[in-house]
Design an enzyme around this catalytic site. Structure first.
Site, PDB file in Angstrom:
ATOM      1  N   HIS A 323       5.619  -6.051 -12.099  1.00  0.00           N
ATOM      2  CA  HIS A 323       6.855  -5.638 -11.426  1.00  0.00           C
ATOM      3  C   HIS A 323       7.251  -6.604 -10.316  1.00  0.00           C
ATOM      4  CE1 HIS A 323       4.833  -4.253  -7.759  1.00  0.00           C
ATOM      5  NE2 HIS A 323       3.912  -3.678  -8.525  1.00  0.00           N
ATOM      6  N   CYS A 341      -1.551  -3.827  -9.553  1.00  0.00           N
ATOM      7  CA  CYS A 341      -0.449  -4.309 -10.382  1.00  0.00           C
ATOM      8  C   CYS A 341      -0.340  -5.829 -10.298  1.00  0.00           C
ATOM      9  CB  CYS A 341       0.870  -3.682  -9.926  1.00  0.00           C
ATOM     10  SG  CYS A 341       1.033  -1.935 -10.345  1.00  0.00           S
TER      11      CYS A 341
END
Length: 419
Positions: A323, A341
């Site tokens: 992301h 992440c």
């Protein structure tokens, strides 16, 4: 002396005798094979005659009565064209099925006979089998559409199946074919109700994959029979692979083997290291709110976060994403500072988001984290070696057809991402 014009066979398949010149029955003056078969209804009987529905758990028996009459051939097929195997007695008076009948099916039985003079007779029998008390239904996944070359096929069963023989029977009736042809593949029993299918190596790009079941009416175990199943057709797109090197802090994006872009990234910091291994894109969200309390990090702690995130591509159900992370641009390409992440700049995340689809491959190497598990957090199927994958099958390797032909039962409650 009696001369038999047709050789008896021990299986229910059509037997054709050669039309040899001058072939006659003793005492006869012509070729009995050319004669129109007489109606053998009065000589032939079968188990279940007179009943409305035949019990599919019982064998089918065909007998002939009358001195000198014999059965020469029996074929029994259902409406789908599936043959019933059978065995003929040595004296030719009785034929008995040796394979199971399907439940809720219509059968046509063609019986050929011969009298003491060698004349051929024929009886055609039609009957229906009783419907099953319990049906085992199969739902294939994912939904029809176009996916990346890493997308596994799933089969969800409506009831648990245990025991090696029953599982092997289920597998033999679940068929997967691809065009262009894929490598050999196999089903893996994730649990008693869930199977995954993958080839030895990734699917071919731009392929059609057809998945179908032939379990309908098949006796599985005890009172359970297979039910109807909706077939599935998928397509694959380009071969897309994103390889994130947590050691060098860069992602290499390849399309059909060619490097398209190298992107500076940050991955999980110590204590929150990103999982190593091959993951499959599960979905995409242009906006998601990431809150650390949903993954067990208390509000107010040093590692707490509550962030609006753009261009999020999900790779695990527990909340690992690729992301946009504009707050860590200074660390991207230099250090790992995330909570698990893979973060990148806004522009790179938007570009990545637009380039991938479900089923594409995201691989992490050189992280201090554990390896992605195979089934309990997304599609980690490719992290098993081919030998290990085959050990999860009840039948071993399945060859691909030349032409098209524990992961949860449902997505678990959605967890927030590991920012």
């Amino acid at each position: 002396m009696r001369h038999s014009t047709l050789r008896r066979t021990a299986v229910g398949t059509l037997l054709i005798a050669p039309l040899a010149a001058g072939l006659t029955a003793c005492g006869g003056g012509g070729d009995p094979l050319a004669a129109t078969p007489y109606d053998a209804t009065s000589q032939v009987s079968y188990a279940g005659a007179g009943s409305k529905k035949v019990d599919p758990k019982k064998p089918l028996e065909v007998t002939v009565k009358g001195d000198g009459h014999q059965i020469t051939d029996v074929t029994a097929t259902d409406a789908a064209g599936r043959f019933v195997r059978g065995k003929l007695s040595a004296d030719g008076t009785r034929w008995r099925s040796t394979s199971a009948l399907a439940a809720g099916a219509h059968y046509t039985v063609r019986v050929s006979t011969e009298d003491r003079k060698g004349r051929p007779g024929r009886r055609v029998i039609g009957f229906d089998t009783a419907a099953a008390d319990k049906l085992l239904r199969v739902t294939f996944g994912p939904d029809s559409g176009t996916y990346g070359v890493g997308q596994p096929i799933t089969a969800e069963l409506s009831a648990p199946v245990t025991g090696h023989a029953a599982r092997a029977l289920v597998e033999r009736n679940l068929h997967v074919g691809a065009a262009p042809q894929a490598a050999e593949g196999a089903w893996y029993w994730v649990d008693s109700r869930t199977l995954h299918y993958r080839p030895r190596v990734y699917w071919p790009s731009h392929a059609r994959i057809d998945v179908r079941s032939t379990l309908d009416g098949v006796h599985v175990k005890d009172a359970v029979y297979g039910g109807p199943a909706k077939p599935l057709t998928l397509h694959t797109g380009d071969r897309v692979e994103a390889i994130t090197d947590a050691g060098s802090h860069h992602m290499t994006f390849r399309r059909n083997g060619k490097v398209v872009r190298t992107i500076p990234v940050t991955t999980g910091k110590p204590g929150f290291s990103t999982r190593n291994g091959i993951k499959v894109v599960l979905g995409q969200e242009s906006y998601v709110r990431m809150n650390s309390t949903t993954v067990g990090i208390a509000a107010g702690s040093r590692d707490a976060y509550d962030l609006p995130v753009r261009w999020a591509t999900r790779v695990t159900w527990s909340g690992e994403y690729v992301h946009a992370a504009p707050w860590s641009v200074g660390s991207q390409g230099r250090a790992n500072v995330s909570h698990g992440c893979t973060g990148m700049s806004m522009s790179n995340a938007k570009w990545f988001f637009d380039q991938v689809r479900r089923g594409d491959l995201v691989r992490v190497i050189n992280s201090q984290g554990s390896t992605m598990t195979p089934f309990d957090n997304g599609f980690g199927d490719w992290n098993l070696t081919w030998d290990a994958w085959q050990r999860g099958s009840a039948t071993g390797t399945h060859r691909e057809a030349d032409t098209p032909a524990a992961t949860p039962h449902a997505t678990p409650a959605r967890l927030q991402p590991e920012a």
